[in-house]
Enzyme design. Structure first.
Site, PDB file in Angstrom:
ATOM      1  N   THR A 171      -4.784   5.897 -21.388  1.00 30.90           N
ATOM      2  CA  THR A 171      -4.568   4.585 -20.798  1.00 30.90           C
ATOM      3  C   THR A 171      -3.136   4.187 -21.140  1.00 30.90           C
ATOM      4  O   THR A 171      -2.479   4.833 -21.965  1.00 30.90           O
ATOM      5  CB  THR A 171      -5.533   3.522 -21.366  1.00 30.90           C
ATOM      6  N   GLU A 228      -0.487   4.850  -0.369  1.00 34.74           N
ATOM      7  CA  GLU A 228      -1.285   6.062  -0.569  1.00 34.74           C
ATOM      8  C   GLU A 228      -0.406   7.293  -0.429  1.00 34.74           C
ATOM      9  O   GLU A 228       0.419   7.391   0.481  1.00 34.74           O
ATOM     10  CB  GLU A 228      -2.428   6.112   0.454  1.00 34.74           C
ATOM     11  N   ARG A 258      -2.467  -2.707 -17.852  1.00 35.76           N
ATOM     12  CA  ARG A 258      -3.727  -1.987 -17.694  1.00 35.76           C
ATOM     13  C   ARG A 258      -3.498  -0.839 -16.736  1.00 35.76           C
ATOM     14  O   ARG A 258      -2.986  -1.028 -15.632  1.00 35.76           O
ATOM     15  CB  ARG A 258      -4.809  -2.897 -17.091  1.00 35.76           C
ATOM     16  N   ASP A 303      -7.550  13.368 -24.745  1.00 34.75           N
ATOM     17  CA  ASP A 303      -7.531  11.974 -24.281  1.00 34.75           C
ATOM     18  C   ASP A 303      -6.906  11.151 -25.403  1.00 34.75           C
ATOM     19  O   ASP A 303      -7.536  10.916 -26.439  1.00 34.75           O
ATOM     20  CB  ASP A 303      -8.973  11.535 -23.995  1.00 34.75           C
ATOM     21  N   LYS A 335      -2.960   0.339 -24.479  1.00 40.73           N
ATOM     22  CA  LYS A 335      -3.422   0.190 -25.873  1.00 40.73           C
ATOM     23  C   LYS A 335      -2.195   0.243 -26.787  1.00 40.73           C
ATOM     24  O   LYS A 335      -1.340  -0.640 -26.693  1.00 40.73           O
ATOM     25  CB  LYS A 335      -4.481   1.248 -26.179  1.00 40.73           C
ATOM     26  N   TYR A 368       0.849  -1.205   0.000  1.00 40.25           N
ATOM     27  CA  TYR A 368       0.000   0.000   0.000  1.00 40.25           C
ATOM     28  C   TYR A 368       0.871   1.235   0.000  1.00 40.25           C
ATOM     29  O   TYR A 368       1.832   1.332   0.773  1.00 40.25           O
ATOM     30  CB  TYR A 368      -0.901   0.026   1.241  1.00 40.25           C
TER      31      TYR A 368
HETATM   32  N1  DSN Z   1     -13.063   0.169 -24.092  1.00 40.47           N
HETATM   33  C1  DSN Z   1     -12.118   1.029 -24.775  1.00 40.47           C
HETATM   34  C2  DSN Z   1     -12.100   0.750 -26.239  1.00 40.47           C
HETATM   35  O1  DSN Z   1     -12.269  -0.401 -26.603  1.00 40.47           O
HETATM   36  O2  DSN Z   1     -11.913   1.650 -27.040  1.00 40.47           O
HETATM   37  C3  DSN Z   1     -12.411   2.431 -24.497  1.00 40.47           C
HETATM   38  O3  DSN Z   1     -12.609   2.625 -23.147  1.00 40.47           O
END
Ligand code: DSN
Length: 414
Positions: A225, A55, A234, A199, A228, A53
């Site tokens: 994120t 924080e 993640r 974003d 991707k 942890y």
């Molecule tokens: N779920 C993601 C996507 O597939 O684009 C976006 O949050």
């Protein structure tokens, strides 16, 4: 491959892990928001940091025992800042949606107005769509794409922003296959006194690889994120100018989250190091080249590619001129070992749970080392299955898919 300790302790869970490894290895994965992380990223994300942890932030925590976590998180922050050229980085958001919520908490009060690309036009839920908390707690105005080109018309966005006067303006989406003009979006935000947030969840890897212009230094805040095109674990991340650093950090913790997931921080550190290598630039450019090759192959077979092509990693197809809906096509392609998702297309006349389109992309096949020839072959397979959506055709294509995937071992698995 997953290890022996799991096999001994919990054969059922082990079996699921092995089955998913096989599934990911033997299929052509085209969901544009997915990828394969490296073995190094997988190892870091399953490390003992999951026990800890932490924080707070480096040097100011609410728990002891941060001798290792503090320098790890600081190194990750420094890598993110260097890679993206950002003044400040917060690497704690659990994923993209919490990262975006932190922006709302940092800058807005409930009832304030936000403007983003509407979900049915390719935007994201958290940019103010009505079923999301961002559309329930804030007044939301969506901009769209032009009906004739399916591209954003920045003059229309400017006119709408002048009329609506949002406090926050979003760029970014989940199904927009074209480049974003971040400087124009920044000028629109400036004209109406809004904060501008980009974003880049889908395109972060393309941005650091030089295959898409960067909004860093142009937007007030950049969210993303990490899993991707960036090819990390993640998670989420926020980059911003120094003047917003304190507001963003306070919004993430204690505003929205408790302890960061430190095993993900470690894995993100690895991914950021990998993305800083010269080979990642080649990867990012090949992602776009492969997407274009797939889009061209599909158009040659009569598929209606939304906006007439792609500038990035994703392709949106309107199947209205074919005999199957997006959902039927996606499910039959899944049986053929080709994984993508059904998706609304702009101005769709069908419902979101059974829309006209499919969405696909090239990040995962490119991580396997596939190039234009394989991307064109994938387009031919999609055409075969969509033209004749039968179990027999799906089985025949699946056998060919497995032959191809054997030649391109999946990172982290094969
Ligand atoms: N779920 C993601 C996507 O597939 O684009 C976006 O949050």
């Amino acid at each position: 491959m997953i290890g022996d300790a799991l096999k001994a302790a919990d054969p059922e869970t082990y079996a699921f892990c092995r089955a998913e490894e096989r599934r990911q290895d033997e299929t052509i994965r085209l969901i544009p928001s997915e990828n394969y992380v490296s073995k190094a990223v997988l190892e870091a994300s399953s490390s003992v940091f999951t026990n800890k942890y932490s924080e707070g932030y480096p040097g100011k925590r609410y728990y002891e025992g941060q001798q290792v976590v503090d320098p790890l998180e600081q190194m990750t922050i420094d890598r993110a800042k260097a890679l993206f050229g950002a003044e400040h980085a917060n690497v704690q958001p659990y994923s993209g949606s919490p990262a975006n919520l932190a922006v709302y908490l940092a800058f807005l009060k409930p009832g304030d107005k936000v403007m983003g690309l509407a979900l049915p036009m390719g935007g994201h839920l958290t940019h103010g769509w009505n079923v999301s908390i961002t559309g329930k707690y804030f007044v939301s105005v969506g901009y769209g794409v032009r009906k004739d080109t399916c591209r954003i018309d920045y003059d229309e966005v400017r006119d709408l922003a002048k009329k609506e006067k949002p406090q926050l303006l979003w760029a970014g989406g989940t199904a927009y296959p074209r480049l974003w003009d971040f400087p124009v979006m920044a000028s629109i935000a400036k004209d109406v006194g809004a904060r501008f947030v980009a974003d880049i969840a889908h395109i972060a890897g393309l941005v650091v690889g030089g295959a898409h212009p960067s909004p860093v230094g142009v937007a007030d805040v950049v969210t993303t994120t990490t899993h991707k095109t960036l090819r990390g674990p993640r998670g989420g991340m926020i980059l911003c100018k120094t003047e917003y650093a304190q507001a963003i950090d306070r919004a993430v913790f204690p505003g929205l989250q408790g302890g960061p997931h430190v095993h993900n921080t470690a894995a993100l550190a690895v991914a950021l190091k990998e993305a800083a290598q010269p080979s990642f630039k080649d990867y990012a450019h090949q992602v776009v080249t492969n997407a274009r090759a797939m889009a061209e192959g599909l158009m040659a077979k009569g598929f209606q590619v939304v906006s007439g092509g792609t500038d990035n990693h994703l392709i949106l197809i309107d199947l209205s001129n074919k005999s199957v809906s997006g959902k039927v096509a996606a499910k039959m392609l899944d049986k053929a070992g080709i994984e993508l998702n059904y998706n609304s297309v702009p101005f769709d006349t069908r419902k979101p749970f059974d829309p006209s389109g499919i969405r696909l992309g090239s990040p995962s096949i490119t991580s396997r080392g596939m190039k234009e020839a394989e991307a064109r072959q994938v387009a031919l397979w999609i055409d075969r299955v969509v033209s004749q959506p039968t179990e027999d055709v799906a089985a025949a294509v699946r056998a060919e898919v497995q032959e191809l995937t054997k030649k391109f071992p999946a990172p982290g698995i094969g």
